[in-house]
Design a protein around this motif. Structure first.
Motif, PDB file in Angstrom:
ATOM      1  N   PRO A 275       9.039 -28.930  67.443  1.00  0.00           N
ATOM      2  CA  PRO A 275       9.081 -27.491  67.715  1.00  0.00           C
ATOM      3  C   PRO A 275       7.743 -26.790  67.579  1.00  0.00           C
ATOM      4  O   PRO A 275       7.410 -25.915  68.389  1.00  0.00           O
ATOM      5  CB  PRO A 275      10.094 -26.961  66.685  1.00  0.00           C
ATOM      6  CG  PRO A 275      10.140 -27.991  65.610  1.00  0.00           C
ATOM      7  CD  PRO A 275       9.905 -29.297  66.300  1.00  0.00           C
ATOM      8  N   TYR A 276       6.947 -27.174  66.568  1.00  0.00           N
ATOM      9  CA  TYR A 276       5.693 -26.461  66.353  1.00  0.00           C
ATOM     10  C   TYR A 276       4.644 -26.864  67.395  1.00  0.00           C
ATOM     11  O   TYR A 276       3.824 -26.042  67.807  1.00  0.00           O
ATOM     12  CB  TYR A 276       5.191 -26.714  64.938  1.00  0.00           C
ATOM     13  CG  TYR A 276       6.169 -26.206  63.905  1.00  0.00           C
ATOM     14  CD1 TYR A 276       6.277 -24.850  63.638  1.00  0.00           C
ATOM     15  CD2 TYR A 276       7.034 -27.074  63.245  1.00  0.00           C
ATOM     16  CE1 TYR A 276       7.203 -24.367  62.722  1.00  0.00           C
ATOM     17  CE2 TYR A 276       7.967 -26.605  62.322  1.00  0.00           C
ATOM     18  CZ  TYR A 276       8.041 -25.253  62.074  1.00  0.00           C
ATOM     19  OH  TYR A 276       8.964 -24.786  61.182  1.00  0.00           O
ATOM     20  N   ALA A 277       4.682 -28.108  67.836  1.00  0.00           N
ATOM     21  CA  ALA A 277       3.795 -28.525  68.916  1.00  0.00           C
ATOM     22  C   ALA A 277       4.164 -27.814  70.215  1.00  0.00           C
ATOM     23  O   ALA A 277       3.291 -27.406  70.988  1.00  0.00           O
ATOM     24  CB  ALA A 277       3.864 -30.038  69.097  1.00  0.00           C
TER      25      ALA A 277
ATOM     26  N   GLY B 141      19.708 -24.707  61.024  1.00  0.00           N
ATOM     27  CA  GLY B 141      19.368 -24.201  62.348  1.00  0.00           C
ATOM     28  C   GLY B 141      19.746 -22.742  62.514  1.00  0.00           C
ATOM     29  O   GLY B 141      18.984 -21.938  63.072  1.00  0.00           O
ATOM     30  N   LEU B 142      20.937 -22.372  62.029  1.00  0.00           N
ATOM     31  CA  LEU B 142      21.364 -20.971  62.080  1.00  0.00           C
ATOM     32  C   LEU B 142      20.422 -20.084  61.271  1.00  0.00           C
ATOM     33  O   LEU B 142      20.080 -18.975  61.690  1.00  0.00           O
ATOM     34  CB  LEU B 142      22.789 -20.843  61.553  1.00  0.00           C
ATOM     35  CG  LEU B 142      23.881 -21.458  62.433  1.00  0.00           C
ATOM     36  CD1 LEU B 142      25.194 -21.538  61.662  1.00  0.00           C
ATOM     37  CD2 LEU B 142      24.069 -20.649  63.716  1.00  0.00           C
TER      38      LEU B 142
ATOM     39  N   ILE C 210      16.090 -16.039  60.969  1.00  0.00           N
ATOM     40  CA  ILE C 210      14.771 -15.608  60.486  1.00  0.00           C
ATOM     41  C   ILE C 210      13.860 -15.273  61.660  1.00  0.00           C
ATOM     42  O   ILE C 210      13.118 -14.275  61.634  1.00  0.00           O
ATOM     43  CB  ILE C 210      14.136 -16.690  59.599  1.00  0.00           C
ATOM     44  CG1 ILE C 210      14.948 -16.876  58.314  1.00  0.00           C
ATOM     45  CG2 ILE C 210      12.691 -16.335  59.264  1.00  0.00           C
ATOM     46  CD1 ILE C 210      14.473 -18.034  57.446  1.00  0.00           C
ATOM     47  N   ALA C 211      13.916 -16.089  62.705  1.00  0.00           N
ATOM     48  CA  ALA C 211      13.089 -15.838  63.887  1.00  0.00           C
ATOM     49  C   ALA C 211      13.425 -14.487  64.511  1.00  0.00           C
ATOM     50  O   ALA C 211      12.530 -13.697  64.848  1.00  0.00           O
ATOM     51  CB  ALA C 211      13.278 -16.954  64.910  1.00  0.00           C
TER      52      ALA C 211
ATOM     53  N   PHE D 197      12.423 -20.794  65.772  1.00  0.00           N
ATOM     54  CA  PHE D 197      13.411 -20.703  66.850  1.00  0.00           C
ATOM     55  C   PHE D 197      13.552 -22.035  67.574  1.00  0.00           C
ATOM     56  O   PHE D 197      14.675 -22.514  67.815  1.00  0.00           O
ATOM     57  CB  PHE D 197      13.007 -19.611  67.837  1.00  0.00           C
ATOM     58  CG  PHE D 197      13.986 -19.410  68.964  1.00  0.00           C
ATOM     59  CD1 PHE D 197      15.214 -18.820  68.733  1.00  0.00           C
ATOM     60  CD2 PHE D 197      13.672 -19.817  70.245  1.00  0.00           C
ATOM     61  CE1 PHE D 197      16.125 -18.627  69.773  1.00  0.00           C
ATOM     62  CE2 PHE D 197      14.567 -19.632  71.293  1.00  0.00           C
ATOM     63  CZ  PHE D 197      15.796 -19.039  71.057  1.00  0.00           C
ATOM     64  N   PHE D 198      12.431 -22.652  67.926  1.00  0.00           N
ATOM     65  CA  PHE D 198      12.498 -23.945  68.608  1.00  0.00           C
ATOM     66  C   PHE D 198      13.088 -25.018  67.696  1.00  0.00           C
ATOM     67  O   PHE D 198      13.811 -25.900  68.159  1.00  0.00           O
ATOM     68  CB  PHE D 198      11.107 -24.363  69.091  1.00  0.00           C
ATOM     69  CG  PHE D 198      10.580 -23.538  70.240  1.00  0.00           C
ATOM     70  CD1 PHE D 198      11.440 -23.036  71.193  1.00  0.00           C
ATOM     71  CD2 PHE D 198       9.228 -23.263  70.360  1.00  0.00           C
ATOM     72  CE1 PHE D 198      10.971 -22.266  72.258  1.00  0.00           C
ATOM     73  CE2 PHE D 198       8.747 -22.505  71.418  1.00  0.00           C
ATOM     74  CZ  PHE D 198       9.621 -22.001  72.366  1.00  0.00           C
ATOM     75  N   ALA D 199      12.789 -24.945  66.396  1.00  0.00           N
ATOM     76  CA  ALA D 199      13.382 -25.892  65.454  1.00  0.00           C
ATOM     77  C   ALA D 199      14.883 -25.681  65.364  1.00  0.00           C
ATOM     78  O   ALA D 199      15.671 -26.637  65.336  1.00  0.00           O
ATOM     79  CB  ALA D 199      12.741 -25.749  64.079  1.00  0.00           C
ATOM     80  N   GLY D 200      15.323 -24.430  65.328  1.00  0.00           N
ATOM     81  CA  GLY D 200      16.749 -24.132  65.256  1.00  0.00           C
ATOM     82  C   GLY D 200      17.512 -24.574  66.489  1.00  0.00           C
ATOM     83  O   GLY D 200      18.696 -24.932  66.401  1.00  0.00           O
ATOM     84  N   LEU D 201      16.865 -24.566  67.651  1.00  0.00           N
ATOM     85  CA  LEU D 201      17.538 -24.977  68.890  1.00  0.00           C
ATOM     86  C   LEU D 201      17.954 -26.442  68.864  1.00  0.00           C
ATOM     87  O   LEU D 201      18.817 -26.855  69.642  1.00  0.00           O
ATOM     88  CB  LEU D 201      16.622 -24.738  70.098  1.00  0.00           C
ATOM     89  CG  LEU D 201      16.521 -23.308  70.608  1.00  0.00           C
ATOM     90  CD1 LEU D 201      15.525 -23.220  71.752  1.00  0.00           C
ATOM     91  CD2 LEU D 201      17.881 -22.796  71.067  1.00  0.00           C
TER      92      LEU D 201
END
Length: 324
Positions: A207-209, A9-10, A15-16, A259-263
């Motif tokens: 996250p991607y959706a 996640g970090l 990367i984002a 970013f949404f995946a990392g959250l």
């Protein structure tokens, strides 16, 4: 949604933030090559990002839910939640599915437009410092009140160091123009970004959706203004469409998806502070590609900012290890 570890996640959020740092240069190139204003640039960013994610979903299966928890956005990360006392059963946590995507898209359109309005009123330096600087403060307060995230004294100190570094980096060597309207627009932009961060931390769906839906909603919100200002790029077609493709692929589709995946694994405040490395990346691009130079103040500010990000990253990983 596949379980995301704290370490991953970090990495995703880092990367984002790095990818976002390249968006300004790409937007400036699109403005020069195609003669587009800021709102049409934002529209094409969202539109191209949506196309890129749609293609990725078809080719790689991104954004496909595999169970009911994923489709409703109620999947939880138990390790991190135990370590920070995260409360998902809140008003924010109950905003799921289409409602979350709609709010995310509207908020994305708001903070993009408000940021450009802040630049017009107060200039780039002040708009950047107030917008990006206020965001982790708003996220930290909202995360404590709404999500029960406990940052601690060390974490708060790291936030203060990061904000000091941001001011030193961004306000270096330029004249600051303050106006009430400019500050107000910048704070509205920060509030929109903070809202997106808190909402998608509290009810982490696929996250991607979420990113794809947010781009569609945000683009529709910006479309009327973009049409009024001139939607189609003029001048150099190759340069314009290349810039649009890059904006859609890297600082939009890739960055927001990660970013949404990392959250799903990282504290909301930590994610917001890591995002502060965006102006560091933009400054490095300016130095390498545009011939700009770093002064000693800018170097010191960048070092402080990166040190604060490192401290929060170590704290996040330590808390995750203790929870196991």
């Amino acid at each position: 949604m596949t379980h995301v570890s704290v370490r991953r996640g970090l990495l995703y959020v880092s990367i984002a933030a790095t990818a976002w740092g390249t968006g300004g240069a790409a937007g400036a190139l699109l403005h020069r090559a195609g003669g587009l204003g800021p709102v049409p640039v934002s529209f094409w960013r969202f539109a191209a990002g949506a196309v890129m994610l749609l293609l990725a979903s078809r080719l790689f299966g991104l954004g496909r839910a595999t169970d009911l928890k994923q489709t409703t956005g109620l999947e939880q990360n138990s390790d991190l939640e135990r370590s920070i006392g995260l409360k998902r059963n809140t008003g924010l946590g109950r905003v799921t599915g289409l409602g979350r995507i709609t709010v995310t898209g509207v908020a994305m359109a708001v903070y993009q437009t408000a940021y450009f309005a802040a630049i017009a009123e107060s200039g780039l330096a002040v708009a950047t410092v107030v917008t990006i600087g206020a965001t982790p403060v708003l996220v930290a307060g909202g995360a404590r009140l709404l999500l029960g995230e406990r940052l601690g004294a060390a974490g708060l100190g790291a936030v203060a160091i990061a904000l000091t570094g941001l001011a030193m980096l961004t306000l270096d060597g330029g004249s600051a123009t303050f106006s009430v309207a400019g500050i107000g627009w910048a704070l509205l932009s920060a509030a929109g970004y903070a809202g997106v961060t808190l909402l998608n931390r509290s009810s982490a769906g696929e996250p991607y959706a979420t990113a794809l839906g947010g781009f569609v909603v945000g683009g529709l919100c910006l479309l009327p203004v973009a049409l009024a200002q001139g939607l189609l790029p003029q001048g150099d077609p190759l340069g314009s469409w290349s810039a649009i493709a890059y904006l859609g692929a890297i600082p939009t589709a890739l960055a927001y998806g990660l970013f949404f995946a990392g959250l799903a694994a990282v504290r909301a405040t930590t994610a917001a502070v890591i995002s502060l490395v965006e102006p560091v990346g933009a400054a490095i691009i300016g130095m390498l590609l545009l011939g700009e130079r770093f002064t000693s103040q800018a170097v010191a500010g960048a070092a402080l900012l990166l040190a604060a990000v490192g401290l929060l990253t170590l704290g996040e990983r330590r808390d995750s290890s203790l929870s196991r």
